[in-house]
Design a protein around this motif. Structure first.
Motif: not given
Length: 287
Positions: A116-130
């Motif tokens: 799931h970490l590979f699939i949700a890479k964009d989501k993780i990036s967005h959360e880190i950015m916020e």
């Protein structure tokens, strides 16, 4: 870098100078030439408003207790109106952003499985950015984007994932091959059924034509020579008998023994006729 010359300084493009008078902030010098009274007023430093990037590598543990290394690229800059805040509020923004990113990663990654970490890479990036933008904006820094450029599991885990993927691909290939073979067999069976149907229709038509020809031949021969239909059928059967013997005798790689009948040709005709009559009686009794 700015250069001092008496009471005039030159600030490069996309940079702003920080002016101080006796150690106290008095203003921001824009790009170009700026004049001030030296030595009361001095240039203490400059702040760049160019887009900058730092790359952070952070190790974290997933929900499955697998350690992965995330490579995160952060692009940020300082807006003109925040030059003073960025200069005086934070000495090392890159180190501070690294701490914030590590904290965000270690709060997000442990709740996810590796796949799931590979699939949700964009989501993780967005959360880190916020999370990063919320904190860095307080110090005059604007976060433009945050990108996860690489997710690198341990070598053994990576090898195991490759084996799983290979096994799944092989299984899919085997299923596809079996399905293809099934379709081929079904089509072959359908073609064979159609072929046998057509072959049966051809044999039936051939027998019908033979019977029709015999019927006409017997009628014509009976009318021509004035014999009974039974005698004519004996003659026809005798002719077919000799045709069969000829075909057997002329076939290659065949050894044939001919046994002479005691009564000659008439006896052969009678035997053939008697055999047909017995067959008809047996068929009548079975019916």
């Amino acid at each position: 870098m700015a250069s001092n010359c008496c009471c005039c300084i030159c600030i490069p493009e996309k940079e702003f100078g920080i002016l101080q008078r006796f150690g106290r902030f008095v203003g921001v010098a824009p790009p170009g030439a700026s004049y001030f009274c030296w030595p009361c007023t001095s240039l203490n430093g400059t702040v760049s408003t160019k887009l900058r990037q730092i790359v952070i590598r952070n190790e974290a543990k997933t929900k499955e207790n697998v350690f992965v290394t995330l490579t995160i690229a952060i692009q940020y800059k300082v807006d003109e109106e925040n030059v003073k805040k960025a200069y005086y509020s934070m000495e090392s923004p890159s180190l501070q952003m690294q701490s914030y990113v590590e904290d965000a990663v270690r709060s997000i990654v442990p709740s996810m499985e590796l796949e799931h970490l590979f699939i949700a890479k964009d989501k993780i990036s967005h959360e880190i950015m916020e999370a990063l933008a919320k904190k860095m904006n307080l110090y005059g820094f604007t976060i433009i984007t945050t990108l996860i450029t690489d997710i690198d599991p341990e070598i053994k885990v990576k090898a195991a994932m490759n084996k799983i993927t290979e096994a799944r691909r092989l299984r899919e290939a085997a299923e596809y091959e079996a399905e293809t073979a099934k379709v081929v067999k079904v089509k072959q069976s359908e073609a064979e059924a159609v072929s046998k149907q057509l072959q049966g229709e051809g044999v039936a038509a051939q027998r019908k034509a033979i019977l029709h020809g015999l019927q006409e031949g017997v009628a014509d021969l009976t009318e021509a020579i004035g014999v009974s239909p039974m005698e004519t059928m004996k003659y026809v059967m005798l002719t077919q008998y000799f045709d069969t013997l000829r075909d057997v005798g002329t076939s290659p790689n065949k050894n044939t023994i001919f046994v002479a009948a005691p009564g000659g040709n008439n006896s052969i005709a009678e035997q053939v006729s008697y055999g047909m009559m017995e067959a008809n009686q047996v068929q009548h009794l079975d019916g």
